[in-house]
Design a protein around this motif. Structure first.
Motif, PDB file in Angstrom:
ATOM      1  N   PRO A  42       0.797  -1.295   0.008  1.00 37.62           N
ATOM      2  CA  PRO A  42       0.105   0.043   0.049  1.00 37.62           C
ATOM      3  C   PRO A  42       0.853   1.272  -0.010  1.00 37.62           C
ATOM      4  O   PRO A  42       1.926   1.148   0.513  1.00 37.62           O
ATOM      5  N   LEU A  43       0.350   2.731  -0.428  1.00 36.23           N
ATOM      6  CA  LEU A  43       1.022   3.670  -0.577  1.00 36.23           C
ATOM      7  C   LEU A  43       0.390   4.420   0.327  1.00 36.23           C
ATOM      8  O   LEU A  43      -0.800   4.566   0.711  1.00 36.23           O
ATOM      9  N   ARG A  44       1.329   5.098   1.280  1.00 34.78           N
ATOM     10  CA  ARG A  44       0.912   6.189   2.038  1.00 34.78           C
ATOM     11  C   ARG A  44       0.405   7.408   1.328  1.00 34.78           C
ATOM     12  O   ARG A  44       1.354   8.008   0.500  1.00 34.78           O
ATOM     13  N   LEU A  45      -0.502   8.078   1.399  1.00 35.86           N
ATOM     14  CA  LEU A  45      -1.399   9.123   0.726  1.00 35.86           C
ATOM     15  C   LEU A  45      -1.747  10.214   1.334  1.00 35.86           C
ATOM     16  O   LEU A  45      -2.859   9.820   1.985  1.00 35.86           O
ATOM     17  N   MET A  46      -1.270  11.226   1.500  1.00 39.69           N
ATOM     18  CA  MET A  46      -1.684  12.427   2.278  1.00 39.69           C
ATOM     19  C   MET A  46      -2.589  13.056   1.147  1.00 39.69           C
ATOM     20  O   MET A  46      -1.926  13.635   0.231  1.00 39.69           O
ATOM     21  N   LEU A  47      -3.863  13.502   1.323  1.00 41.08           N
ATOM     22  CA  LEU A  47      -4.575  14.469   0.802  1.00 41.08           C
ATOM     23  C   LEU A  47      -5.584  15.225   1.458  1.00 41.08           C
ATOM     24  O   LEU A  47      -6.158  14.693   2.321  1.00 41.08           O
ATOM     25  N   LEU A  48      -5.723  16.416   1.436  1.00 44.34           N
ATOM     26  CA  LEU A  48      -6.266  17.419   2.000  1.00 44.34           C
ATOM     27  C   LEU A  48      -6.237  17.412   3.716  1.00 44.34           C
ATOM     28  O   LEU A  48      -7.189  17.291   4.610  1.00 44.34           O
ATOM     29  N   GLU A 252       2.776  27.379 -27.412  1.00 45.02           N
ATOM     30  CA  GLU A 252       1.915  28.142 -28.455  1.00 45.02           C
ATOM     31  C   GLU A 252       0.447  27.872 -28.367  1.00 45.02           C
ATOM     32  O   GLU A 252      -0.239  26.601 -28.337  1.00 45.02           O
ATOM     33  N   PHE A 253      -0.321  29.058 -28.104  1.00 42.90           N
ATOM     34  CA  PHE A 253      -1.784  28.864 -27.839  1.00 42.90           C
ATOM     35  C   PHE A 253      -2.666  27.839 -28.622  1.00 42.90           C
ATOM     36  O   PHE A 253      -3.379  27.125 -28.253  1.00 42.90           O
ATOM     37  N   GLY A 254      -2.243  27.630 -30.189  1.00 44.93           N
ATOM     38  CA  GLY A 254      -3.029  26.902 -30.964  1.00 44.93           C
ATOM     39  C   GLY A 254      -3.138  25.291 -30.337  1.00 44.93           C
ATOM     40  O   GLY A 254      -3.703  24.586 -31.079  1.00 44.93           O
ATOM     41  N   SER A 255      -1.890  25.131 -29.783  1.00 53.87           N
ATOM     42  CA  SER A 255      -1.913  23.355 -29.779  1.00 53.87           C
ATOM     43  C   SER A 255      -1.333  23.055 -28.062  1.00 53.87           C
ATOM     44  O   SER A 255      -1.175  21.899 -28.038  1.00 53.87           O
ATOM     45  N   HIS A 256      -1.495  24.088 -27.433  1.00 52.99           N
ATOM     46  CA  HIS A 256      -1.085  24.007 -26.106  1.00 52.99           C
ATOM     47  C   HIS A 256      -2.178  23.047 -25.159  1.00 52.99           C
ATOM     48  O   HIS A 256      -2.748  23.861 -24.284  1.00 52.99           O
ATOM     49  N   VAL A 257      -2.325  22.101 -25.279  1.00 58.40           N
ATOM     50  CA  VAL A 257      -3.382  21.354 -24.671  1.00 58.40           C
ATOM     51  C   VAL A 257      -2.477  20.622 -23.336  1.00 58.40           C
ATOM     52  O   VAL A 257      -1.816  19.754 -23.497  1.00 58.40           O
ATOM     53  N   HIS A 258      -2.982  21.066 -22.163  1.00 56.79           N
ATOM     54  CA  HIS A 258      -2.491  20.605 -20.899  1.00 56.79           C
ATOM     55  C   HIS A 258      -3.355  20.931 -19.645  1.00 56.79           C
ATOM     56  O   HIS A 258      -4.313  21.763 -19.817  1.00 56.79           O
ATOM     57  N   ALA A 259      -3.021  20.690 -18.662  1.00 56.16           N
ATOM     58  CA  ALA A 259      -3.502  21.024 -17.324  1.00 56.16           C
ATOM     59  C   ALA A 259      -2.513  20.657 -16.193  1.00 56.16           C
ATOM     60  O   ALA A 259      -1.932  19.920 -16.174  1.00 56.16           O
ATOM     61  N   ARG A 260      -2.785  21.721 -15.152  1.00 50.78           N
ATOM     62  CA  ARG A 260      -1.671  21.751 -14.310  1.00 50.78           C
ATOM     63  C   ARG A 260      -2.382  21.797 -12.766  1.00 50.78           C
ATOM     64  O   ARG A 260      -3.287  22.901 -12.468  1.00 50.78           O
ATOM     65  N   ALA A 261      -2.331  20.711 -11.872  1.00 47.09           N
ATOM     66  CA  ALA A 261      -3.018  20.961 -10.564  1.00 47.09           C
ATOM     67  C   ALA A 261      -2.134  21.048  -9.504  1.00 47.09           C
ATOM     68  O   ALA A 261      -1.004  20.475  -9.473  1.00 47.09           O
ATOM     69  N   TRP A 262      -2.610  21.904  -8.574  1.00 44.08           N
ATOM     70  CA  TRP A 262      -1.707  22.283  -7.134  1.00 44.08           C
ATOM     71  C   TRP A 262      -2.640  21.697  -6.147  1.00 44.08           C
ATOM     72  O   TRP A 262      -3.299  22.252  -5.644  1.00 44.08           O
ATOM     73  N   VAL A 263      -2.192  20.475  -5.900  1.00 39.63           N
ATOM     74  CA  VAL A 263      -3.393  19.561  -5.196  1.00 39.63           C
ATOM     75  C   VAL A 263      -2.647  19.746  -3.625  1.00 39.63           C
ATOM     76  O   VAL A 263      -1.623  19.324  -3.363  1.00 39.63           O
ATOM     77  N   PRO A 264      -3.466  20.298  -2.686  1.00 36.25           N
ATOM     78  CA  PRO A 264      -3.200  20.359  -1.404  1.00 36.25           C
ATOM     79  C   PRO A 264      -3.069  18.948  -0.732  1.00 36.25           C
ATOM     80  O   PRO A 264      -3.919  18.231  -0.658  1.00 36.25           O
ATOM     81  N   LEU A 265      -1.771  18.569  -0.156  1.00 30.26           N
ATOM     82  CA  LEU A 265      -1.395  17.403   0.427  1.00 30.26           C
ATOM     83  C   LEU A 265      -1.973  17.735   1.987  1.00 30.26           C
ATOM     84  O   LEU A 265      -2.987  17.043   2.553  1.00 30.26           O
ATOM     85  N   ASP A 266      -1.429  18.817   2.547  1.00 28.72           N
ATOM     86  CA  ASP A 266      -1.990  19.276   3.699  1.00 28.72           C
ATOM     87  C   ASP A 266      -1.792  20.928   3.835  1.00 28.72           C
ATOM     88  O   ASP A 266      -1.367  21.299   2.513  1.00 28.72           O
ATOM     89  N   ASP A 267      -2.080  21.968   4.546  1.00 29.91           N
ATOM     90  CA  ASP A 267      -1.874  23.172   4.477  1.00 29.91           C
ATOM     91  C   ASP A 267      -0.398  23.550   3.831  1.00 29.91           C
ATOM     92  O   ASP A 267      -0.365  24.733   3.587  1.00 29.91           O
ATOM     93  N   GLY A 268       0.728  22.993   4.418  1.00 25.32           N
ATOM     94  CA  GLY A 268       2.012  23.373   3.748  1.00 25.32           C
ATOM     95  C   GLY A 268       2.670  22.613   2.933  1.00 25.32           C
ATOM     96  O   GLY A 268       3.995  22.655   2.649  1.00 25.32           O
ATOM     97  N   HIS A 269       2.154  21.498   2.272  1.00 28.05           N
ATOM     98  CA  HIS A 269       2.685  20.998   1.115  1.00 28.05           C
ATOM     99  C   HIS A 269       1.834  20.623   0.042  1.00 28.05           C
ATOM    100  O   HIS A 269       0.575  20.365   0.299  1.00 28.05           O
ATOM    101  N   THR A 270       2.146  20.672  -1.093  1.00 26.55           N
ATOM    102  CA  THR A 270       1.384  20.617  -2.380  1.00 26.55           C
ATOM    103  C   THR A 270       2.049  19.612  -3.436  1.00 26.55           C
ATOM    104  O   THR A 270       3.078  19.590  -3.466  1.00 26.55           O
TER     105      THR A 270
END
Ligand code: FES
Ligand SMILES: [Fe+2]
Length: 444
Positions: A42-48, A252-270
């Motif tokens: 199992p993986l230790r996973l901190m989320l929110l 380049e706007f025309g092909s720049h398909v992406h997404a970036r998430a800044w997921v809070p692990l806890d209040d001080g880590h992302t």
């Protein structure tokens, strides 16, 4: 300005907090699919701010649950992942991926009450090589967000995770702050040394852009513009998407398909989760920026060096350059101006600057400028949505209407279009390359 109370409401994400409530409405990209193997550890996973474990069962299904066994709270991280569930090593109780107790091995059959015991489990789905977790309480989870990148077939998507030692908001705000580019990343670049058709040229010719900042259906958006010759402007456009996504202008706007998430692990880590289309034209797919004589521009080297992942709650996807070693700052390079910041790599420069503020920035010390209006508008939009949910049960943008995300695109372009920003954006979007839609997998 942002008050101390607003600062706390914006940055605290644990159970029972106003922003934590907002975040729990949405699907969260939590780990790479490859981090879990069938019947593996199992993986230790901190989320929110919650300590969870994730595991993949014998059938390949993913379970995400409170790490504490519902019997007497031993950690299921130590558990045996075997034959369709995770078994606590203390008294042998076993749980399936939905949290159902399927074996109460330490209790005689006539006293067995396993049908009354359930581990606190969250829904999990996989898409784009990522495990997505929904931490909301309701019976039904919403669909995945209709992010443009999720229209792309999985094998055309690259994914990377990088942990950052600071609150999610200040990490995210570094992304929607285009005014820093000409300093932090390119303060040492003389425009005379760069080809005029290079995007860097326009950034360093005019280091103080003007902005249009607007609210959108998916969050907020800016169009920053600088003159680029007679009658033309160089535009850099980016968005914030609820609840923690950004679309950056670094392609380049025309092909720049992406997404970036800044997921809070806890209040001080992302955890930064970055998905991008392999066939798009962006900083990830283009060669390293260079001066017109061919020399690479200092500080724009590619590739991040990672520490080995550990099993710690905060042990995944950490960079070797970090606060403990001053992010490897090279004072000689800073002094001789081969690298304005002295720090190698654009991602690391952003990482260093936002980590240097401390785990949670003290908003009362700030002096926000007109160039920060995207940041103030985004804070207000987040805060208003989180309070409306808390006070009136109003579902925030994109939860019940995930299609709102599909209209969001970012990137740079040069245009002679002199209409208003929304019209210019709509024109660029209509002309943009769109990957072929693939059906989104229904939430299970
Ligand atoms: S604490 Fe897990 S079975 Fe007893
Ligand atoms: Fe940056």
């Amino acid at each position: 300005m942002t008050t101390a109370l607003e600062g706390r409401e914006l940055t605290q994400v644990g159970p029972g907090t106003v922003m934590g409530g907002l975040m729990r409405q949405y699907w969260i990209p939590a780990a790479l699919s490859s981090e879990l193997v069938r019947d593996g550890a199992p993986l230790r996973l901190m989320l929110l701010g919650e300590k969870l474990i994730a595991f993949r069962d014998s059938a390949g299904r993913v379970g995400v649950m409170d790490h504490r066994c519902p019997h007497r709270c031993a950690s299921l991280f130590l558990g045996r992942n075997e034959e369709g569930g995770i078994r606590c090593i203390y008294h042998g109780w076993k749980f399936d991926v939905a949290g159902n107790c399927i074996d109460m091995a330490s209790v005689p059959p006539h006293q067995d009450f396993k049908h009354k015991v359930k581990a606190k489990a969250y829904r999990a789905v996989e898409r784009a090589g990522v495990i997505w977790v929904h931490m909301g309480a309701g019976a039904e989870a919403p669909p995945l967000p209709a992010l443009e990148i999720l229209d792309v077939p999985d094998d055309e998507i690259n994914v990377s995770f990088i942990q950052r030692d600071c609150n999610y908001l200040q990490a995210l705000e570094g992304e929607i702050d285009t005014a820093h580019f000409g300093f932090l990343h390119a303060g040492h670049v003389d425009p005379d040394d760069v080809a005029e058709d290079d995007p860097v040229y326009n950034t360093v010719t005019s280091r103080a852009p003007e902005y249009h900042v607007i609210d959108t259906a998916w969050g907020t958006q800016y169009g920053a513009y600088r003159p680029a010759g007679p009658g033309r402007n160089y535009w850099r456009c980016a968005s914030f998407l609820f609840p923690f996504w950004t679309l950056a202008p670094n392609g380049e706007f025309g092909s720049h398909v992406h997404a970036r998430a800044w997921v809070p692990l806890d209040d001080g880590h992302t955890m930064f989760c970055f998905l991008w289309w392999k066939r798009g034209t962006s900083a990830m797919t283009l060669p390293q920026p260079a001066f017109k004589d061919g020399r690479p521009i200092g500080g724009t080297g590619r590739g991040n060096k990672f520490l080995p992942n550990t099993t710690d709650w905060l042990g995944r996807w950490r960079l070797a350059a970090n606060p403990d070693n001053d992010w490897g700052i090279d004072r000689a390079a800073q002094r001789d101006n081969t690298i304005y910041s002295g720090i190698e790599g654009i991602h690391l420069q952003d990482q260093a600057i936002t980590e240097s503020m401390g785990p949670i920035v003290d908003h009362e010390l700030e002096h926000l400028a007109p160039s920060d209006q995207m940041i103030t508008r985004t804070r207000r939009r987040l805060l208003m949505a989180a309070r409306a949910l808390r006070d009136g049960g109003v579902r925030p943008p994109g939860v019940e209407d995930p299609e709102v995300f599909r209209g969001a695109r970012s990137g740079y372009f040069v245009s002679d279009d002199q209409r208003g920003w929304p019209e210019i954006y709509a024109g660029q979007l209509a002309a943009a390359v769109r990957p072929p839609p693939t059906p989104l997998r229904a939430a299970e």
